[in-house]
Design a protein around this motif. Sequence first.
Motif, short mmCIF file in Angstrom:
data_model
loop_
_atom_site.label_atom_id
_atom_site.label_comp_id
_atom_site.label_asym_id
_atom_site.label_seq_id
_atom_site.Cartn_x
_atom_site.Cartn_y
_atom_site.Cartn_z
N ASP A 46 34.03 38.93 47.12
CA ASP A 46 34.02 39.42 45.75
C ASP A 46 34.24 38.27 44.79
OD1 ASP A 46 36.76 38.90 45.47
OD2 ASP A 46 37.30 40.90 46.19
N ASP A 47 34.17 38.58 43.50
CA ASP A 47 34.23 37.53 42.49
C ASP A 47 35.50 36.71 42.57
OD1 ASP A 47 31.82 38.28 41.55
OD2 ASP A 47 32.57 39.35 39.78
N HIS A 48 36.63 37.37 42.82
CA HIS A 48 37.88 36.63 42.82
C HIS A 48 37.99 35.69 44.01
CE1 HIS A 48 39.69 39.92 40.10
NE2 HIS A 48 39.25 38.92 39.39
N ASP A 49 37.41 36.10 45.15
CA ASP A 49 37.41 35.18 46.27
C ASP A 49 36.59 33.95 45.94
OD1 ASP A 49 38.98 36.82 47.80
OD2 ASP A 49 37.29 37.87 48.72
N GLU A 50 35.48 34.16 45.21
CA GLU A 50 34.66 33.02 44.84
C GLU A 50 35.42 32.10 43.89
OE1 GLU A 50 31.20 34.76 43.23
OE2 GLU A 50 30.51 35.58 45.13
N HIS A 51 36.13 32.69 42.93
CA HIS A 51 36.94 31.89 42.01
C HIS A 51 37.98 31.08 42.77
CE1 HIS A 51 35.11 33.39 38.50
NE2 HIS A 51 35.65 34.59 38.52
N ALA A 52 38.62 31.75 43.73
CA ALA A 52 39.72 31.10 44.42
C ALA A 52 39.25 29.91 45.23
CB ALA A 52 40.43 32.11 45.35
N SER A 53 37.99 29.96 45.71
CA SER A 53 37.50 28.87 46.53
C SER A 53 37.17 27.63 45.71
CB SER A 53 36.25 29.33 47.29
OG SER A 53 35.19 29.57 46.38
N GLU A 54 37.17 27.77 44.39
CA GLU A 54 36.78 26.63 43.56
C GLU A 54 37.89 25.60 43.44
OE1 GLU A 54 35.70 28.40 39.90
OE2 GLU A 54 33.92 29.38 40.69
N GLY A 55 39.10 25.98 43.75
CA GLY A 55 40.19 25.02 43.65
C GLY A 55 41.50 25.74 43.67
N HIS A 56 42.58 24.97 43.85
CA HIS A 56 43.91 25.53 43.93
C HIS A 56 44.83 24.79 42.99
CE1 HIS A 56 43.04 28.09 47.43
NE2 HIS A 56 42.23 27.12 47.77
N ALA A 57 45.78 25.56 42.45
CA ALA A 57 46.80 24.97 41.61
C ALA A 57 48.11 25.62 41.95
CB ALA A 57 46.47 25.20 40.14
N GLY A 58 49.21 24.95 41.71
CA GLY A 58 50.51 25.50 42.03
C GLY A 58 50.77 25.39 43.51
N HIS A 59 51.48 26.37 44.07
CA HIS A 59 51.89 26.29 45.46
C HIS A 59 51.06 27.24 46.32
CE1 HIS A 59 55.44 23.60 45.06
NE2 HIS A 59 55.24 23.91 43.80
N ASP A 60 51.47 28.50 46.44
CA ASP A 60 50.84 29.39 47.38
C ASP A 60 49.72 30.21 46.76
OD1 ASP A 60 54.06 29.83 48.76
OD2 ASP A 60 52.42 28.68 49.62
N HIS A 61 49.46 30.05 45.48
CA HIS A 61 48.39 30.80 44.85
C HIS A 61 47.21 29.88 44.59
CE1 HIS A 61 50.85 34.27 44.60
NE2 HIS A 61 51.74 33.71 43.83
N GLY A 62 46.07 30.51 44.29
CA GLY A 62 44.88 29.75 43.99
C GLY A 62 44.83 29.37 42.54
N ALA A 63 43.62 29.36 42.01
CA ALA A 63 43.42 28.87 40.66
C ALA A 63 43.74 29.90 39.59
CB ALA A 63 41.96 28.42 40.52
N PHE A 64 44.08 31.14 39.98
CA PHE A 64 44.28 32.21 39.01
C PHE A 64 45.64 32.88 39.20
CE2 PHE A 64 39.79 31.52 39.26
CZ PHE A 64 39.35 31.68 37.96
N ASP A 65 46.17 33.35 38.08
CA ASP A 65 47.44 34.06 38.09
C ASP A 65 47.23 35.43 38.74
OD1 ASP A 65 49.76 35.49 37.51
OD2 ASP A 65 49.91 34.78 35.45
N PRO A 66 47.96 35.77 39.80
CA PRO A 66 47.74 37.05 40.47
C PRO A 66 48.51 38.22 39.87
CG PRO A 66 49.37 35.81 41.68
CD PRO A 66 48.93 34.91 40.54
N HIS A 67 49.40 37.98 38.90
CA HIS A 67 50.30 39.03 38.41
C HIS A 67 49.63 39.90 37.34
CE1 HIS A 67 52.82 35.58 39.76
NE2 HIS A 67 53.57 36.54 40.28
N ALA A 68 48.43 40.37 37.65
CA ALA A 68 47.60 41.02 36.63
C ALA A 68 48.13 42.38 36.22
CB ALA A 68 46.17 41.16 37.16
N TRP A 69 48.96 43.02 37.02
CA TRP A 69 49.48 44.34 36.70
C TRP A 69 50.38 44.32 35.46
CZ3 TRP A 69 50.82 41.49 41.05
CH2 TRP A 69 52.11 40.94 41.04
N GLN A 70 50.78 43.13 34.99
CA GLN A 70 51.67 43.05 33.84
C GLN A 70 50.97 43.40 32.53
OE1 GLN A 70 54.86 42.70 33.70
NE2 GLN A 70 55.37 42.09 35.78
N SER A 71 49.68 43.62 32.55
CA SER A 71 48.95 44.11 31.37
C SER A 71 48.55 45.56 31.60
CB SER A 71 47.68 43.27 31.14
OG SER A 71 46.73 43.99 30.40
N PRO A 72 48.80 46.45 30.64
CA PRO A 72 48.42 47.85 30.82
C PRO A 72 46.91 48.06 30.92
CG PRO A 72 49.18 47.47 28.58
CD PRO A 72 49.49 46.24 29.35
#
Length: 361
Positions: free
Chosen positions: A170-196
């Motif tokens: 899916d799209d997010h897997d493709e995004h994640a393969s483009e690079g990594h930042a931080g420690h155990d997460h990829g290039a995107f913030d995973p805490h998306a539930w914090q927005s209604p």
Amino acid sequence: MKSRRISLKSATALAALSLVTPTPVWADGPTPVVATFSILGDMVERIGGEHVEVTTLVGPDGDAHVYQPTPKDARSVSKAEVLFINGLEFEGWLERLSEAAGFDGYLVVATNGIDAIPFDEHDSHDDHGDKDTGADHDHDHDRGGEQHAEAEDDHGDHGHEKHAEHDAHDDHDEHASEGHAGHDHGAFDPHAWQSPVNAVIYVDNITAALAIADPANAGIFYENRNAYVAEIEALDQEIDALLTSLPEDRRTVVTSHDAFGYFADYYGLTFEAPQGLSTESEPSAADVAELITQIRDDGISAVFVESITDNRLLEEIANDTSATVGGTLYSDALSDENGPAATYLDMMRHNATTLSQALGS
């Protein structure tokens, strides 16, 4: 992984994903499903009700960042018909667990279709691009209703004779393969539930997946979805009323780890944290010193601890700056049933109320 992936852009994806695999006939009784962490599990339970048997791997007050799967968890996954995950590399342990369990059910990525925040944008939360006007916000929810209506039309047209499969990339897997930042997460913030607004996307993905997995109860799932989304929308207005009244010089929040980027963007706040996206990351001395200087220079009066983190560092920062501890926020996990954040709605309301009371006083 052996699992088949239901990767839904929105509720309208029912039509696009009704391919050629016959609908399985589940055993009598609720469908066994697994959700990876407590916030997601709560959403699945709200939609599925008595028609799903939900096992949540990382329970209340648990930290999914440092989770270690157990043999019991592997057995639960092996028996599940549907596995709901957050995605965006939040569950770094998932593939290992899935393979150990021999999971061959359907994998649902709850964040699919969400506009994820790149990791390197966490220094610019004051842009607040997601919540420009009330009109735009209402439009988002109206659009969600249209998607739901289209999905129900398709649901009836197909007669539930076909099941859904989708490419695992899916799209997010493709995004994640483009690079990594931080420690155990990829290039995107995973805490998306914090927005209604994102929460509604989670709910739509969950609803569409359950309707596919258990078509006999699809109408009930959509009824539950409508009621739940109405509650999310009402809570959004409640939170907005609490936070929009905060003065500009009291809209910076210091908390334990960088888990509130979507909340910050949506409600027009700025969040600072000594830890990165993962609680496994270790803040550097330079980062801590910079944060202390910012608290002093900006006159930040309160810092907020988190339920899942070791808060000793933040308490030391508060002592060094004369800031007070404004309360406890829930970021990655719910509280137990007796706590202030026993459900997703409770969690969001508690966090907003805690921030409003501490920053507005």
